[in-house]
Every structure is written in structure tokens, then in C-alpha cells.
Design an enzyme around this catalytic site. Structure first.
Site, PDB file in Angstrom:
ATOM      1  N   GLN A 101       7.763  -2.390  16.901  1.00  0.00           N
ATOM      2  CA  GLN A 101       8.583  -3.329  16.220  1.00  0.00           C
ATOM      3  C   GLN A 101      10.028  -2.262  15.544  1.00  0.00           C
ATOM      4  O   GLN A 101      11.032  -2.811  15.914  1.00  0.00           O
ATOM      5  CB  GLN A 101       8.031  -3.693  14.834  1.00  0.00           C
ATOM      6  CG  GLN A 101       8.993  -4.092  13.698  1.00  0.00           C
ATOM      7  CD  GLN A 101       8.269  -4.791  12.435  1.00  0.00           C
ATOM      8  OE1 GLN A 101       7.694  -5.782  12.793  1.00  0.00           O
ATOM      9  NE2 GLN A 101       7.932  -3.855  11.602  1.00  0.00           N
ATOM     10  N   SER A 143      -1.944  -3.604   5.354  1.00  0.00           N
ATOM     11  CA  SER A 143      -2.385  -4.631   4.680  1.00  0.00           C
ATOM     12  C   SER A 143      -3.449  -5.460   4.963  1.00  0.00           C
ATOM     13  O   SER A 143      -4.526  -5.875   4.209  1.00  0.00           O
ATOM     14  CB  SER A 143      -1.144  -5.876   4.358  1.00  0.00           C
ATOM     15  OG  SER A 143      -0.108  -5.076   4.014  1.00  0.00           O
ATOM     16  N   HIS A 173       1.011  -1.210   0.084  1.00  0.00           N
ATOM     17  CA  HIS A 173      -0.161  -0.123   0.003  1.00  0.00           C
ATOM     18  C   HIS A 173       0.849   1.166   0.049  1.00  0.00           C
ATOM     19  O   HIS A 173       1.929   0.927   0.065  1.00  0.00           O
ATOM     20  CB  HIS A 173      -0.747   0.004   0.997  1.00  0.00           C
ATOM     21  CG  HIS A 173      -0.290  -0.177   2.435  1.00  0.00           C
ATOM     22  ND1 HIS A 173       0.690   0.648   2.901  1.00  0.00           N
ATOM     23  CD2 HIS A 173      -0.207  -1.365   3.302  1.00  0.00           C
ATOM     24  CE1 HIS A 173       0.961  -0.022   4.293  1.00  0.00           C
ATOM     25  NE2 HIS A 173       0.628  -1.060   4.424  1.00  0.00           N
ATOM     26  N   HIS A 182       3.983   1.141   2.262  1.00  0.00           N
ATOM     27  CA  HIS A 182       5.263   0.464   1.537  1.00  0.00           C
ATOM     28  C   HIS A 182       6.025   1.286   0.738  1.00  0.00           C
ATOM     29  O   HIS A 182       7.006   1.508   0.695  1.00  0.00           O
ATOM     30  CB  HIS A 182       4.787  -0.897   1.096  1.00  0.00           C
ATOM     31  CG  HIS A 182       4.504  -1.884   2.079  1.00  0.00           C
ATOM     32  ND1 HIS A 182       3.106  -2.265   1.937  1.00  0.00           N
ATOM     33  CD2 HIS A 182       4.916  -2.681   3.059  1.00  0.00           C
ATOM     34  CE1 HIS A 182       2.892  -2.882   2.837  1.00  0.00           C
ATOM     35  NE2 HIS A 182       3.904  -3.276   3.650  1.00  0.00           N
ATOM     36  N   MET A 209      -2.514   3.237   7.065  1.00  0.00           N
ATOM     37  CA  MET A 209      -2.354   2.110   6.123  1.00  0.00           C
ATOM     38  C   MET A 209      -2.049   0.936   6.605  1.00  0.00           C
ATOM     39  O   MET A 209      -0.928   0.899   7.491  1.00  0.00           O
ATOM     40  CB  MET A 209      -1.690   2.560   4.892  1.00  0.00           C
ATOM     41  CG  MET A 209      -1.832   3.869   4.170  1.00  0.00           C
ATOM     42  SD  MET A 209      -2.684   3.319   2.653  1.00  0.00           S
ATOM     43  CE  MET A 209      -3.301   4.931   2.135  1.00  0.00           C
TER      44      MET A 209
HETATM   45  O1  PAF Z   1       6.625  -5.316   9.264  1.00  0.00           O
HETATM   46  C1  PAF Z   1       6.664  -6.110   8.608  1.00  0.00           C
HETATM   47  O2  PAF Z   1       6.033  -6.223   7.514  1.00  0.00           O
HETATM   48  C2  PAF Z   1       7.305  -7.294   9.238  1.00  0.00           C
HETATM   49  O3  PAF Z   1       7.140  -7.525  10.477  1.00  0.00           O
HETATM   50  C3  PAF Z   1       8.735  -7.422   8.925  1.00  0.00           C
HETATM   51  C4  PAF Z   1       9.519  -6.259   9.249  1.00  0.00           C
HETATM   52  C5  PAF Z   1       8.944  -7.590   7.226  1.00  0.00           C
HETATM   53  C6  PAF Z   1       9.418  -8.630   9.059  1.00  0.00           C
HETATM   54  O4  PAF Z   1       8.692  -9.979   8.900  1.00  0.00           O
END
Ligand code: PAF
Length: 281
Positions: free
Chosen positions: A153, A186, A34, A37, A184
């Protein structure tokens, strides 16, 4: 744009970039792109000669009852979108390439993974840090790009890169939102029409939090309760957590001081959405 399915292929691509004196940026993703990204890819293009996007739905970061098998996938559409923004290579390995038989090594960040999504999704961050370490080792990027929507994260990966001297720059970019403020994701495609409309309460509640802070409110519990009340009164919203914590250590705060994050996770039906806002007082 080169499509690499094996570690050998992507390593050869990166080796060629290095031989030409080029820097490499990595955008790790699980696909179903989206605008969020795409903004990471565009930013990576601005500051690195070559951009690699990894596209791998990582089974290790999903719990046994989570949506691994239903996670949206559309490889051809993703490739077309990445090519359009000028990505140089996609690394999209099968599970067996990343986790061959006998795989038994994991990377774990302690402390800050014990709150928020770390509490409600046991093992999730261990899966994330393991796959991200593998991607960093395989691609050896100069910079890696992550979105602020997954704030915890990003903090966990920063901590890991620093603690383990990974020697690359972690770049975190602002959350990209729909016009009505919904972050946004997925997973937004799972929402039906009513859920999609009701989900706008998440960003509205975070904006109300920021306004209250701007007006001088400093009591964390009272601010937390206001966000909770607003969300709880929305049809279909089931709160997983609403927390106000210090940044970057994710410690509870009684009174707001310095940088703090208001973070939330809320389910609409089977869809779990997260969002956050950071304020500095
Ligand atoms: O944020 C994400 O899409 C996932 O957690 C990542 C960082 C690609 C790891 O799989």
C-alpha cells in the site's frame, strides 16, 4: 480536538491552520486504533504543526466477500486515544459524504498493484488509491503518514503521489509489533487464543529469512520455500502468498540483490494477516 463529519467542516479547519501559517499532517486510518496508529500520529505531531486523522472504513477497498461489515469500529474509544496523543482534528465522514449518489471516478495505479495483495484482493488498491486521493484533495496535507506493515500500500501510494504530482511528502514508518513479534493490526481482535499464539509464526518466519540472508543465502526460491515450510507446518495457518520481490518495483528476483521484500499473507480461520520484512544485500 475537533471532530468533523463533513468535507466543509474539515476544509474550514484546514483553512484556519493555513491562515495561521501552520503545516498540516494527515494520518489516514480506518479506525480501531492500536499502538501502530498512535506511533503514526505521534510522528506526525513531531514534524507538522497540526495533525488531522481521517477515520473512515472505506467500502471501496473491500471485496464483496470481505469483512467490511464486521470490521471493528469503536469511535468513542478512537477519539479518546487520538486526543491523548494530541491530534488536532478527526475527519470521520459518513459513506454518503465520500461517495454521494452518482460517484463514478476512480484512481488506479497499474504495475505494482498486479502482485501480492493486488492479486488476492482484486479491486482493493483501486479502492485505496481512490479514497486516499480524495483525502489528499480534501485535506491538502503537507505530509501523510503510513505504516510499513502495509508495505505494498505504501509503495502504491508513493507511486501515485509521484505520478500525479500530488506535491506532498509520503512518510512510511516501521511496523509496530506486539511483544511476541505479531504485527499490530485492527484485525488481530478476530483471532481466538490458539490462532493468536500460532500467528507468531509469521514474524518468526521473516526473522529466519533475515538470518538466512545474513548468513549469505541469496537464492530467492530456496528462501521462499523455507518461509513457506515454517508457516505451512503451523496449525491453522493457510497461506495466501509468500513472495520475495524487488523494492520498490515488486518484480520477482532469482538471486537477492539490492533491496528486496519478503511479503506474506496468511489466513487463520477467517482472519487474513499480512506482514513483511525488507532486507538490503
Ligand atoms: O491502511 C488503511 O487503514 C487504509 O487502507 C487507508 C490508507 C486508511 C485507506 O482507507
Amino acid at each position: 480536538m475537533q471532530i468533523c463529519r463533513t468535507i466543509k467542516e474539515i476544509r474550514a479547519f484546514v483553512a484556519k491552520c493555513r491562515a495561521e501559517g501552520q503545516t498540516v499532517g494527515l494520518v489516514p486510518t480506518m479506525g480501531y486504533f492500536h499502538r501502530g496508529h498512535l506511533s503514526l500520529m505521534r510522528e506526525a505531531k513531531k514534524s507538522c504543526h497540526r495533525v488531522v486523522v481521517s477515520l473512515f472504513v472505506n467500502p471501496l477497498q473491500f471485496g464483496p466477500k470481505e469483512d467490511f461489515s464486521q470490521y471493528p469500529r469503536d469511535f468513542d474509544r478512537d477519539c479518546a486515544m487520538a486526543e491523548e496523543v494530541g491530534v488536532d482534528a478527526i475527519f470521520s465522514p459518513p459513506d454518503s459524504e465520500m461517495y454521494p449518489e452518482g460517484f463514478c471516478t476512480h484512481v488506479e495505479v497499474t504495475g505494482i498493484t498486479g502482485r501480492l495483495c493486488g492479486l488476492s484482493r482484486p479491486g482493493h488498491f483501486r479502492g485505496v488509491t481512490t479514497v486516499v486521493t480524495k483525502l489528499f484533495n480534501i485535506i491538502t496535507p503537507d505530509k501523510a503518514f503510513f505504516g510499513q506493515k502495509d508495505a505494498q500500500q505504501a509503495m502504491v501510494i508513493r507511486r501515485m503521489a509521484e505520478d500525479l504530482n500530488m506535491g506532498l511528502e509520503i512518510v512510511v514508518l516501521p511496523t509496530v509489533r506486539e511483544e511476541d513479534g505479531l504485527a499490530m493490526s485492527s484485525r488481530n481482535v478476530y483471532l481466538d487464543r490458539d490462532q493468536r499464539q500460532n500467528a507468531t509464526v509469521l514474524y518468526r518466519s521473516l526473522c529466519a529469512f533475515r538470518e538466512a540472508v545474513d548468513r549469505g543465502e541469496r537464492d530467492a526460491e530456496s528462501l521462499r520455500r523455507s518461509i513457506t515450510k515454517m508457516i505451512a507446518s503451523t496449525p491453522g495457518a493457510e497461506i495466501d502468498y509468500v513472495e520475495i520481490l524487488s523494492v520498490p518495483n515488486l518484480e520477482p528476483v532469482a538471486s537477492l540483490q539490492g533491496k528486496v521484500i519478503a511479503a506474506l499473507a496468511v489466513r487463520f480461520g477467517r482472519t487474513r494477516l499480512i506482514d513483511n520484512i525488507i532486507v538490503e544485500v
